[in-house]
Design a protein around this motif. Structure first.
Motif, PDB file in Angstrom:
ATOM      1  N   ALA A   1      -1.065 -19.959 -19.638  1.00 28.94           N
ATOM      2  CA  ALA A   1      -0.638 -20.731 -20.802  1.00 28.94           C
ATOM      3  C   ALA A   1       0.634 -21.523 -20.547  1.00 28.94           C
ATOM      4  O   ALA A   1       0.791 -22.639 -21.039  1.00 28.94           O
ATOM      5  CB  ALA A   1      -0.423 -19.788 -21.994  1.00 28.94           C
ATOM      6  N   GLY A   2       1.553 -20.949 -19.802  1.00 29.47           N
ATOM      7  CA  GLY A   2       2.854 -21.594 -19.591  1.00 29.47           C
ATOM      8  C   GLY A   2       2.848 -22.505 -18.383  1.00 29.47           C
ATOM      9  O   GLY A   2       2.627 -22.044 -17.257  1.00 29.47           O
TER      10      GLY A   2
ATOM     11  N   ASN B   1       5.099  -6.608 -25.077  1.00 32.16           N
ATOM     12  CA  ASN B   1       5.102  -8.017 -24.707  1.00 32.16           C
ATOM     13  C   ASN B   1       5.885  -8.213 -23.407  1.00 32.16           C
ATOM     14  O   ASN B   1       6.740  -7.401 -23.052  1.00 32.16           O
ATOM     15  CB  ASN B   1       5.734  -8.824 -25.844  1.00 32.16           C
ATOM     16  CG  ASN B   1       5.378 -10.295 -25.784  1.00 32.16           C
ATOM     17  OD1 ASN B   1       4.613 -10.746 -24.929  1.00 32.16           O
ATOM     18  ND2 ASN B   1       5.936 -11.064 -26.708  1.00 32.16           N
ATOM     19  N   MET B   2       5.607  -9.309 -22.730  1.00 31.74           N
ATOM     20  CA  MET B   2       6.205  -9.525 -21.416  1.00 31.74           C
ATOM     21  C   MET B   2       6.135 -10.998 -21.057  1.00 31.74           C
ATOM     22  O   MET B   2       5.445 -11.782 -21.702  1.00 31.74           O
ATOM     23  CB  MET B   2       5.437  -8.712 -20.365  1.00 31.74           C
ATOM     24  CG  MET B   2       3.941  -9.002 -20.347  1.00 31.74           C
ATOM     25  SD  MET B   2       2.985  -7.972 -19.212  1.00 31.74           S
ATOM     26  CE  MET B   2       3.363  -8.786 -17.660  1.00 31.74           C
ATOM     27  N   TYR B   3       6.847 -11.369 -20.032  1.00 28.97           N
ATOM     28  CA  TYR B   3       6.693 -12.698 -19.469  1.00 28.97           C
ATOM     29  C   TYR B   3       5.290 -12.788 -18.868  1.00 28.97           C
ATOM     30  O   TYR B   3       4.808 -11.844 -18.242  1.00 28.97           O
ATOM     31  CB  TYR B   3       7.745 -12.929 -18.378  1.00 28.97           C
ATOM     32  CG  TYR B   3       7.914 -14.381 -17.988  1.00 28.97           C
ATOM     33  CD1 TYR B   3       8.923 -15.158 -18.542  1.00 28.97           C
ATOM     34  CD2 TYR B   3       7.058 -14.973 -17.063  1.00 28.97           C
ATOM     35  CE1 TYR B   3       9.078 -16.486 -18.182  1.00 28.97           C
ATOM     36  CE2 TYR B   3       7.203 -16.299 -16.703  1.00 28.97           C
ATOM     37  CZ  TYR B   3       8.217 -17.054 -17.267  1.00 28.97           C
ATOM     38  OH  TYR B   3       8.367 -18.364 -16.911  1.00 28.97           O
ATOM     39  N   GLU B   4       4.651 -13.902 -19.071  1.00 25.84           N
ATOM     40  CA  GLU B   4       3.263 -14.062 -18.650  1.00 25.84           C
ATOM     41  C   GLU B   4       3.064 -13.694 -17.181  1.00 25.84           C
ATOM     42  O   GLU B   4       3.740 -14.220 -16.285  1.00 25.84           O
ATOM     43  CB  GLU B   4       2.810 -15.504 -18.897  1.00 25.84           C
ATOM     44  CG  GLU B   4       1.324 -15.715 -18.732  1.00 25.84           C
ATOM     45  CD  GLU B   4       0.879 -17.120 -19.134  1.00 25.84           C
ATOM     46  OE1 GLU B   4      -0.342 -17.354 -19.153  1.00 25.84           O
ATOM     47  OE2 GLU B   4       1.750 -17.975 -19.415  1.00 25.84           O
TER      48      GLU B   4
ATOM     49  N   HIS C   1       2.018 -17.974 -24.551  1.00 25.75           N
ATOM     50  CA  HIS C   1       0.773 -17.427 -25.097  1.00 25.75           C
ATOM     51  C   HIS C   1       1.042 -16.446 -26.234  1.00 25.75           C
ATOM     52  O   HIS C   1       0.511 -16.608 -27.342  1.00 25.75           O
ATOM     53  CB  HIS C   1      -0.019 -16.739 -23.978  1.00 25.75           C
ATOM     54  CG  HIS C   1      -1.241 -16.016 -24.438  1.00 25.75           C
ATOM     55  ND1 HIS C   1      -2.217 -16.612 -25.202  1.00 25.75           N
ATOM     56  CD2 HIS C   1      -1.644 -14.727 -24.245  1.00 25.75           C
ATOM     57  CE1 HIS C   1      -3.176 -15.730 -25.465  1.00 25.75           C
ATOM     58  NE2 HIS C   1      -2.843 -14.578 -24.906  1.00 25.75           N
ATOM     59  N   THR C   2       1.861 -15.446 -25.993  1.00 24.31           N
ATOM     60  CA  THR C   2       2.128 -14.415 -27.006  1.00 24.31           C
ATOM     61  C   THR C   2       3.388 -14.686 -27.811  1.00 24.31           C
ATOM     62  O   THR C   2       3.661 -13.988 -28.787  1.00 24.31           O
ATOM     63  CB  THR C   2       2.262 -13.042 -26.337  1.00 24.31           C
ATOM     64  OG1 THR C   2       3.323 -13.097 -25.368  1.00 24.31           O
ATOM     65  CG2 THR C   2       0.971 -12.635 -25.648  1.00 24.31           C
TER      66      THR C   2
ATOM     67  N   ASP D   1       8.907  -8.858 -36.407  1.00 23.70           N
ATOM     68  CA  ASP D   1       9.269 -10.222 -36.035  1.00 23.70           C
ATOM     69  C   ASP D   1       9.945 -10.296 -34.665  1.00 23.70           C
ATOM     70  O   ASP D   1      10.050 -11.383 -34.085  1.00 23.70           O
ATOM     71  CB  ASP D   1      10.188 -10.841 -37.094  1.00 23.70           C
ATOM     72  CG  ASP D   1      11.466 -10.058 -37.295  1.00 23.70           C
ATOM     73  OD1 ASP D   1      11.420  -8.811 -37.230  1.00 23.70           O
ATOM     74  OD2 ASP D   1      12.521 -10.681 -37.512  1.00 23.70           O
ATOM     75  N   LEU D   2      10.384  -9.166 -34.126  1.00 25.76           N
ATOM     76  CA  LEU D   2      10.954  -9.173 -32.777  1.00 25.76           C
ATOM     77  C   LEU D   2       9.876  -9.416 -31.720  1.00 25.76           C
ATOM     78  O   LEU D   2      10.183  -9.755 -30.578  1.00 25.76           O
ATOM     79  CB  LEU D   2      11.664  -7.847 -32.485  1.00 25.76           C
ATOM     80  CG  LEU D   2      12.953  -7.573 -33.262  1.00 25.76           C
ATOM     81  CD1 LEU D   2      13.463  -6.170 -32.966  1.00 25.76           C
ATOM     82  CD2 LEU D   2      14.021  -8.610 -32.913  1.00 25.76           C
ATOM     83  N   ASN D   3       8.614  -9.224 -32.095  1.00 26.40           N
ATOM     84  CA  ASN D   3       7.481  -9.514 -31.213  1.00 26.40           C
ATOM     85  C   ASN D   3       7.540  -8.680 -29.932  1.00 26.40           C
ATOM     86  O   ASN D   3       7.249  -9.168 -28.835  1.00 26.40           O
ATOM     87  CB  ASN D   3       7.438 -11.016 -30.864  1.00 26.40           C
ATOM     88  CG  ASN D   3       6.070 -11.474 -30.395  1.00 26.40           C
ATOM     89  OD1 ASN D   3       5.053 -10.904 -30.767  1.00 26.40           O
ATOM     90  ND2 ASN D   3       6.049 -12.508 -29.576  1.00 26.40           N
ATOM     91  N   ALA D   4       7.904  -7.419 -30.079  1.00 27.65           N
ATOM     92  CA  ALA D   4       8.041  -6.539 -28.915  1.00 27.65           C
ATOM     93  C   ALA D   4       6.698  -6.066 -28.374  1.00 27.65           C
ATOM     94  O   ALA D   4       6.610  -5.661 -27.213  1.00 27.65           O
ATOM     95  CB  ALA D   4       8.896  -5.328 -29.273  1.00 27.65           C
TER      96      ALA D   4
END
Length: 469
Positions: free
Chosen positions: A329-330, A124-127, A138-139, A40-43
Motif C-alpha cells: 500500500a505504501g 499494528n505495525m509498519y507495513e 493500509h491500516t 483511536d490510538l490504532n494500536a
C-alpha cells in the motif's frame, strides 16, 4: 485509594492473580474497557474482546480447580501482526495478506501460552516491518500516546503503544534493525532485543533472518526478566551490586551528532548513573561504521527475497514474494524494498554473502566480545535513538536543530547489536524531548541476556532511588 490496573506491572499483575486478590476476568475487563476507550490510538489490527473474555474465564476456572499455574497465568499479552497464531490472520499490515489466516502458532507465542498468558490481540505495525516509523498507508498509523503528532516509532509501533497506553502490561514485537527498541524509546516503555537465536523465530515473518529476533515490551526491567525466563527457560537472576557495574561509552558512531535535546537528556542520565555508584568509562568502538558497511549489503540482498518467499510458502499465504511486494500500500515501502533488492541478481552475490556469513560476521562478533573483555564492561551505554520521535507521517527528511536530516538516522544506534547478535535493552530517560520520551540503551554480550537484564533492573532501582531520595 483504588489501584489503577492499567498501570501496574506484569510482575504485580501476575502476583495479584496468583494470590487470588484479582481474578483474570476482572483484570481483562478493565483492560478491554481501556482498549475501547483508546481505540483511536490504532494500536491493534485484530482485537476480539469476547475471545479475550473467554480465555480469562478459562484461566479463572483452571485456578479454582487447583491446576498448576504458569508464571504468566492470566496475563494478557499483545502480539505483533507478523507473528503467527493459529486461527488468526497474520497480515503484516499489508493488503495482500489481509485474509491470511494461518494454521500454526509461532513458538514464541506457544511458550507464552504454555506459561498461562492470554493473547489480547494482534498489534499494528509498519507495513511488512520494513520501516522505523509508525506510519502505515493500509491500516493507518499507530499513534504515540504522549503526542499524537509524533511518531510512535517502528516497525513494532502498535506493540509499544499498547503497553505505553496501559492497554496491556506486555507485548511481543520483532527487531531487525531496531524495531522493538525504537518504538519503546519513542513511547517511553522498556524494550528488549534478545541475543540472536535466544527465542524461537519459527512462525515469525522474516526480513533478514541473520538479524531478525522476536523482542519484548514491558513497563520495567523486572517484567522483562520474567518474560525472558519463560521464553528462554532460564530463571536465574545474577546478583550484581550497582557499585560493581561498569558501563562503556562506545564513542563517536553512537554519541556524535545527537539532537541537542537528546544529548542533554543523555548527559543528565550519565550523571544519574554515576550518582548511583556505577562506573562509566570511555570505550570507543571506531571500527563500527566500517563493520556495518561490509556486512549489510550482501545480507540484505540475499536473505530478503529468499526468506520471505519461504515464509509465504510455509504459512500457506495466497501470494508469492513478487505479488506481495506489488500489492504494497505504501509507495515509500515499495521504494525501500526495491532499494533493498539492488544487487539481488548479481552473479557474485552468493559468494559475497557466504563470505560475510562464514568469515566477516564471526570475525566482527569476536572483536565485539574482545572489546568488552578488554575493557571489563558489563554493557555499553548510549542514547537509543540519536533524534527524538519524528513528526507523524514523515518518511524522508526532518528538521533537527535547524538542519535537515534523514528520518533513517533514528536507527543508527540500534543497528550494531543486530550484526553482533548481542542483546540490547532500552530504558526511558527522565527528561522528555519535544514532549515525548527518549531512552538510553544498554547492549551486552551475546548469550549474557540474564546478566544484561539484571544490570538493567539494578540501574532502574538505583534511578528510582534518586527520584525518591
Amino acid at each position: 485509594m483504588l489501584m489503577d490496573l492499567t498501570q501496574i506491572s506484569l510482575v504485580a499483575a501476575a502476583e495479584m492473580i496468583r494470590s487470588g486478590r484479582m481474578s483474570c476476568l476482572e483484570y481483562v475487563e478493565t483492560l478491554i474497557l481501556h482498549a475501547e476507550e483508546h481505540a483511536d490510538l490504532n494500536a491493534f489490527t485484530l482485537f476480539d474482546a469476547e475471545e479475550v473474555r473467554r480465555a480469562a474465564r478459562k484461566a479463572d476456572r483452571l485456578q479454582r480447580a487447583g491446576s498448576d499455574l504458569g508464571a504468566l497465568h492470566g496475563i494478557p499479552v499483545a502480539i505483533k501482526d507478523c507473528i503467527d497464531i493459529a486461527g488468526m490472520a497474520t497480515t503484516a499490515a499489508t493488503p495482500a495478506l489481509k485474509d491470511h489466516v494461518v494454521g500454526r502458532t509461532a513458538s514464541v507465542v506457544q511458550s507464552l501460552q504454555s506459561a498461562g498468558a492470554i493473547v489480547f490481540g494482534k498489534t499494528n505495525m509498519y507495513e511488512l516491518a520494513f520501516g522505523i516509523t509508525g506510519n502505515n498507508d493500509h491500516t493507518g498509523p499507530a499513534l504515540n500516546p504522549h503526542d499524537r503528532t509524533r511518531s510512535a516509532g517502528g516497525s513494532s509501533s502498535g506493540s509499544a503503544v499498547a503497553v505505553a497506553a496501559g492497554i496491556v502490561p506486555a507485548s511481543v514485537g520483532t527487531d531487525t534493525a531496531g524495531s522493538v527498541r525504537i518504538p519503546a524509546s519513542c513511547c517511553g516503555v522498556f524494550g528488549f532485543r534478545p541475543s540472536t537465536g535466544r527465542y524461537g523465530s519459527d512462525g515469525v515473518m522474516p526480513v533478514f533472518p541473520t538479524r531478525d529476533v522476536p523482542g519484548l515490551f514491558a513497563r520495567s526491567a523486572e517484567d522483562l526478566l520474567l518474560l525472558d525466563a519463560v521464553l528462554a527457560d532460564e530463571e536465574e537472576v545474577p546478583d550484581i551490586p550497582l557499585e560493581d557495574v561498569k558501563l562503556g561509552l562506545p564513542g563517536g558512531y553512537f554519541l556524535s551528532d545527537l539532537e541537542s535535546g537528546v544529548a542533554a537528556a543523555f548527559e543528565e542520565t550519565l550523571a544519574q548513573l554515576v550518582s548511583c555508584g556505577i562506573e562509566v568509562v570511555d570505550a570507543a568502538m571506531p571500527e563500527v561504521p566500517h563493520w556495518l558497511k561490509e556486512m549489510a549489503g550482501p545480507i540484505r540482498a540475499w536473505e530478503l527475497p529468499r526468506a520471505l518467499e519461504a515464509y509465504l510458502k510455509a504459512s500457506g499465504a495466497p501470494v508469492d514474494f513478487r505479488s506481495l511486494i506489488s500489492g504494497v500500500a505504501g509507495p515509500y515501502v515499495r521504494e525501500e524494498f526495491e532499494e533493498a533488492m539492488l544487487g539481488a541478481d548479481d552473479q557474485d552475490l552468493g559468494e559475497r554473502y557466504r563470505h560475510v556469513i562464514s568469515t566477516v560476521l564471526p570475525e566482527y562478533r569476536k572483536r565485539y566480545v574482545g572489546h568488552f573483555r578488554h575493557n571489563g564492561l558489563d554493557a555499553i551505554v548510549f542514547p537509543t535513538t540519536p533524534i527524538a520521535a519524528t513528526p507523524l507521517g514523515e518518511e524522508r527528511n526532518v528538521i533537527i536543530d535547524g538542519q535537515q536530516v534523514s528520518v533513517w538516522k533514528t536507527l543508527r544506534n540500534t543497528e550494531p547489536a543486530t550484526f553482533f547478535g548481542a542483546p540490547g535493552v532500552t530504558m526511558p530517560m527522565s527528561r522528555k524531548v519535544h514532549g515525548v520520551p527518549v531512552a538510553f540503551e544498554l547492549d551486552g554480550l551475546p548469550g549474557e541476556d540474564r546478566r544484561l537484564l539484571a544490570v538493567a533492573a539494578r540501574i532502574s532501582e538505583g534511578l528510582r532511588g534518586l527520584d525518591t531520595g
